[in-house]
Every structure is written in structure tokens, then in C-alpha cells.
Design a protein around this motif. Structure first.
Motif, PDB file in Angstrom:
ATOM      1  N   SER A   1       0.472   7.485  -0.448  1.00  0.00           N
ATOM      2  CA  SER A   1       1.049   8.167  -1.610  1.00  0.00           C
ATOM      3  C   SER A   1       2.040   9.241  -1.168  1.00  0.00           C
TER       4      SER A   1
ATOM      5  N   ASN B   1      -2.390   8.593   2.499  1.00  0.00           N
ATOM      6  CA  ASN B   1      -3.012   7.366   1.986  1.00  0.00           C
ATOM      7  C   ASN B   1      -1.978   6.418   1.380  1.00  0.00           C
TER       8      ASN B   1
ATOM      9  N   SER C   1       0.808  -1.216   0.000  1.00  0.00           N
ATOM     10  CA  SER C   1       0.000   0.000   0.000  1.00  0.00           C
ATOM     11  C   SER C   1       0.843   1.268   0.000  1.00  0.00           C
TER      12      SER C   1
END
Length: 323
Positions: free
Chosen positions: A250, A248, A223
Motif C-alpha cells: 500500500s 504491505n 499486490s
């Protein structure tokens, strides 16, 4: 002059600046002089920076073109030990078939995928060979590590049918009323014995008793965009220097605003990714049909349909090649 010839002209410039023009037998030369594996030619993915390995293709994506251009070989027939091209080029460069890494599973098309992607109802192989023998495995059934699905009756029947014996857990015949069934966390009574369950971020070990931490950072498709740090029952995402975390998983580059070089109706300019505003840089009498940006030297190159190749620096453009 068509696009391919324009790019060939650019390749001449690249060769003059020191790009080696010699490729090995197992390689295919891009129009900019770079060599790539011949089996990447016309595979549906642009491996050359100029995209020339996907131009003038006679084969379908996934198939491989013979080196002599005489025909195509389907992907599953490449490196299968049986030459199908007249020059046997479909059996060149087959070192990738030697095997998969430890813990991976080889698909029928010889792609390697992590073992935990087997029988997850997703076509991870591309040819669906990781799912075709799995069938439906309900919640009460048992999925072995090799993808075999066992029925509830096969659990605790005294015969270990999974390689790690997960179908014969140490909780067979036990009750949650007696020492929590031996479970390290939550215990649920079943007809066959005690079923141990775990909180999020953990999984039941093969012995059926203990909850083990899931190392999310070791998964092939994690992730986190950049860096991952595993923690008990969870994980934490980090970003490389020069980037900030978005929360998130990113990461976003800091500093100058990201811009995309693009062309439209005879104009070459930049689009600000935050404001979406187009900033024109140069005008061209004819529409550019190919362009690239040299980040190291801060130069822009583009070609038009008339065979002209331009070089631009600090809002000034000159014709590098004509005709």
C-alpha cells in the motif's frame, strides 16, 4: 423540492459554466451535464459524479433500462443480436462485444477475465461461467489451461489431452535417482514418473522440467497499489512521487493530512483521517442533502431540502440558487 430536482438545479449551473449538454444516441446524460454510456444507466454502479445515473431506476442492478423508459432487459440479453426494447436500445453501443484481449477468456455474460482466473473456485465472471464446467480438481489431478481437469490415469498415457501437453511432461517414466529426474529444482518420485516442484514465486513450465519465474506484476489483480517491479522469484512494490510505502504493497499520501468532507445535523465539516476529529466549517439552517467539493477552486457546494444551493469559500457561504 426533492434531491433530484436540487441536482437538476446544479446541472443548470454546470451547463452555464461550459459543460456540453448534447449526448449521442448511445449515451445517457447525467444531471451535471456529463455523458456516459447508456448501458451504464442503472447498472448498480454510480458512473455519474452526482450519482444521477442510479436514481429513479426501474430496473434491477445488472439489467439495462430501455432508452425510451418502457422496460428493462436482463444483462445477458443486452447486445445479443435480438432487440428486446421497442427502440432497440439494448443493441446500441455494442462495440465492447468485439472480443477479449489476447490471453483473456470471455464469460457467458461477455465480460473478459484473465485466463489464469479460470477454474480457481472464485466467481470472477459474475455469472459463474468461469467455474460452472470445472468441477473439483484434486491435488493429484491435472488442470489444463482451458480449465479441463484430468485424472491421474490420464497423465503419461501417451495421449496429449491438454493443448500445451502438460499432461505428458518430459519426466514421464523417469526417476529422481537418475539425474534428479531432469528437474531444475526439487524432484518427487511418483508412480507415473518424476514430479518437479518449484520454490515460491516460480511455477513449473508445461514441459514439466523447468521452473519459470512468475511475473506477479503482469497479473490483473496484483499486490501493489501503485508500481510493481518483477524480480526473479519475487516482486517489489513502489509508490508514486508524493507517496510513501507502508510495507504491505500500500501507499500513503505525504504532506497534508487527508480529510473527508462530511455533514451531520446542519453542520458541514472535515474529519481528520488520522485523529478522527471532526472540524466544523459551516452551519446550515436545514440539513444538507447533497454536497460536493471543487478541488481546483477550493469551493464547497451543497443543497438543502428547501431547494437552496450554497457556495462556500474560506468559511463564508452564499446562496447560489434559491427555489
Amino acid at each position: 423540492m426533492d434531491l433530484r430536482r436540487c441536482i437538476c438545479c446544479a446541472a443548470v449551473f454546470a451547463l452555464l459554466t461550459g459543460v456540453d449538454g448534447g449526448c449521442g444516441r448511445n449515451q445517457w446524460q447525467c444531471d451535471d451535464g456529463v455523458c456516459v454510456s447508456h448501458r451504464w444507466r442503472c447498472d448498480g454502479v454510480s458512473d455519474c459524479q452526482d450519482g444521477s445515473d442510479e436514481m429513479d431506476c426501474i430496473c434491477q442492478p445488472g439489467d439495462v433500462e430501455c432508452a425510451d423508459g418502457s422496460g428493462c432487459v436482463i444483462g445477458s440479453g443486452v447486445c445479443d443480436g435480438r432487440p428486446q426494447c421497442p427502440d432497440a436500445s439494448d443493441e446500441w453501443d455494442c462495440s465492447w462485444r468485439l472480443g477479449c484481449l489476447s490471453g483473456d477468456r470471455k464469460c457467458k455474460n461477455n465480460i473478459c477475465i484473465p485466463q489464469n482466473l479460470l477454474c480457481n473456485d472464485v466467481n470472477d465472471c459474475g455469472d459463474n461461467s468461469d467455474e460452472e464446467t470445472c468441477g473439483s480438481c484434486g491435488k493429484m489431478n491435472i488442470r489444463c489451461a482451458d480449465g479441463t481437469c484430468l485424472t491421474p490415469r490420464q497423465r503419461c498415457d501417451g495421449v496429449a489431452q491438454c493443448s500445451d501437453k502438460r499432461d505428458e511432461p518430459l519426466t514421464c517414466g523417469k526417476s529422481c535417482l537418475n539425474g534428479n529426474g531432469g528437474c531444475s529444482h526439487t524432484c518427487i518420485d511418483q508412480l507415473w514418473g518424476a514430479l518437479c516442484t518449484c520454490p515460491t514465486g516460480m511455477t513449473v513450465s508445461a514441459n514439466g522440467l523447468d521452473c519459470e519465474d512468475v511475473n506477479e506484476c503482469a497479473q490483473s489483480f496484483g499486490s501493489c497499489m501503485h508500481l510493481c517491479t518483477n524480480t526473479p522469484g519475487s516482486f517489489r512494490c513502489l509508490c508514486q512521487n508524493g507517496f510513501k510505502a507502508l510495507g504491505n504493497g500500500s501507499c500513503e499520501a505525504q504532506g497534508a493530512v487527508t480529510k473527508i468532507l462530511m455533514t451531520r445535523k446542519g453542520l458541514i465539516g472535515l474529519v481528520n483521517m488520522k485523529t478522527r476529529i471532526y472540524e466544523p466549517l459551516f452551519t446550515s439552517e436545514s440539513d444538507p442533502i447533497a454536497m460536493t467539493y471543487d478541488i481546483q477552486r477550493n469551493l464547497i457546494y451543497w443543497a438543502d431540502k428547501d431547494g437552496n444551493i450554497y457556495k462556500a469559500f474560506k468559511r463564508r457561504s452564499t446562496i447560489l440558487y434559491s427555489g
